[in-house]
Design a protein around this motif. Structure first.
Motif, PDB file in Angstrom:
ATOM      1  N   ILE A  60       9.492   8.418   2.566  1.00  0.00           N
ATOM      2  CA  ILE A  60      10.938   8.580   2.613  1.00  0.00           C
ATOM      3  C   ILE A  60      11.411   8.261   4.034  1.00  0.00           C
ATOM      4  N   ASP A  61      12.296   7.299   4.135  1.00  0.00           N
ATOM      5  CA  ASP A  61      12.830   6.860   5.420  1.00  0.00           C
ATOM      6  C   ASP A  61      14.093   7.654   5.708  1.00  0.00           C
ATOM      7  N   THR A  62      13.946   8.729   6.478  1.00  0.00           N
ATOM      8  CA  THR A  62      15.091   9.586   6.807  1.00  0.00           C
ATOM      9  C   THR A  62      14.792  10.367   8.075  1.00  0.00           C
ATOM     10  N   ASP A  75       0.822  -1.211   0.000  1.00  0.00           N
ATOM     11  CA  ASP A  75       0.000   0.000   0.000  1.00  0.00           C
ATOM     12  C   ASP A  75       0.855   1.259   0.000  1.00  0.00           C
ATOM     13  N   VAL A  76       2.082   1.142   0.476  1.00  0.00           N
ATOM     14  CA  VAL A  76       3.043   2.249   0.531  1.00  0.00           C
ATOM     15  C   VAL A  76       4.423   1.653   0.261  1.00  0.00           C
ATOM     16  N   ILE A  77       5.277   2.390  -0.447  1.00  0.00           N
ATOM     17  CA  ILE A  77       6.672   1.982  -0.640  1.00  0.00           C
ATOM     18  C   ILE A  77       7.546   2.925   0.172  1.00  0.00           C
ATOM     19  N   ASP A  78       8.331   2.359   1.084  1.00  0.00           N
ATOM     20  CA  ASP A  78       9.194   3.146   1.958  1.00  0.00           C
ATOM     21  C   ASP A  78      10.621   3.070   1.436  1.00  0.00           C
ATOM     22  N   VAL A  79      11.116   4.186   0.913  1.00  0.00           N
ATOM     23  CA  VAL A  79      12.441   4.221   0.286  1.00  0.00           C
ATOM     24  C   VAL A  79      13.445   4.827   1.263  1.00  0.00           C
TER      25      VAL A  79
END
Length: 279
Positions: free
Chosen positions: A101-103, A60-64
């Motif tokens: 965005i994983d930050t 459902d979501v892509i976490d980059v």
């Protein structure tokens, strides 16, 4: 406070995401040193193929992410983090699935949101970079605020520590102008906690509903699974499924995973169980 079920939506640009059923966030690490899949998706085409695969399997979501947050990882300068992200981020966004965005760096979050990311997944809950909350507020993105500690301490009350951390994160978000409907909380399984503390948090997960924010849980392939099952990272799927299924049954609105398809199936079963008596 409203409950996560009453809220039923995580708001962000483009309409947001309904939380009327458990949602699955697929992990896309474009890092050479992530604990689980570091180096596998550094190449642009490999990363894009992985994203397409996760979408096809029910993400459902892509976490980059482009900086490993595993224990002992070497911090990455913002310039290098963005160098890793830039070749893939806009193309993943173009696939039409919400992108996170994983930050924990405000500058990366700002650039990623300009490129189309609609969720900021901050493993320090807006408490590491003083500019992060303002960046999130200005972008209109949703924010996932994770509990974290610099080191585990077996002598503390971890639930009390999480309470104080979340209160601070929510206060920072409110002061910056991030409304409640754009906030999600993550208890940070595997971050700054002992093995016993991790399982205690999972066992008491439903207590975190008191904040009126939806919860995300991410335990995919983590050491707390290996410690119980005595298996290496690549053999932790079944343990991951067990933890995430329990988390969804206890109210987690989203799970963050490496193996999307089996978790999407598990989420559908949890959803079916939850329909009992509601027809």
């Amino acid at each position: 406070m409203t409950s996560p079920k009453d809220q039923a939506r995580l708001a962000f640009p483009g309409g947001g995401l309904s939380l009327d059923r458990p949602r699955v966030m697929g992990i896309l690490n474009v890092t050479p040193d992530s604990f689980s899949d570091g180096g596998r998706f550094v190449a642009r085409e490999d990363a894009l193929a992985s994203a397409r695969n996760m979408i096809a399997h029910g993400a459902d979501v892509i976490d980059v992410g482009a900086e490993s947050t595993r224990p002992g990882a070497v911090p990455v300068p913002p310039e290098e983090e963005w160098r890793r992200l830039e070749p893939v981020l806009s193309e993943v966004v173009a696939m039409g699935m919400p992108v996170s965005i994983d930050t924990y760096k405000a500058s990366i979050a700002r650039d990623a949101c300009r490129a189309g990311a609609v969720v900021v997944n901050d493993v320090w809950g807006l408490q590491k970079d003083p500019d992060m909350a303002d960046v999130v507020a200005e972008s209109g993105a949703a924010v996932i605020m994770m509990h974290n500690r610099t080191a585990a301490d077996a002598g503390i009350d971890i639930l009390d520590d999480i309470d104080r951390f979340f209160e601070r994160s929510m206060t920072i978000a409110e002061r910056a102008g991030i409304p409640a409907e754009r906030q999600m909380l993550d208890p940070g399984i595997g971050f700054g906690k002992t093995l016993d503390q991790n399982y205690l948090v999972l066992n008491r997960l439903e207590m975190l509903a008191k904040y009126g924010r939806p919860l995300m849980v991410g335990a995919s392939r983590k050491r707390l699974i290996g410690a119980v099952l005595s298996v290496e990272t690549d053999d932790r799927l079944y343990g991951s499924l067990a933890i995430h299924t329990v988390a969804m049954m206890k109210g987690a609105a989203m799970i963050r995973v490496h193996n999307v398809q089996p978790h999407a199936d598990a989420a559908r079963i949890v959803q079916a169980i939850g329909r009992e008596g509601l027809a």
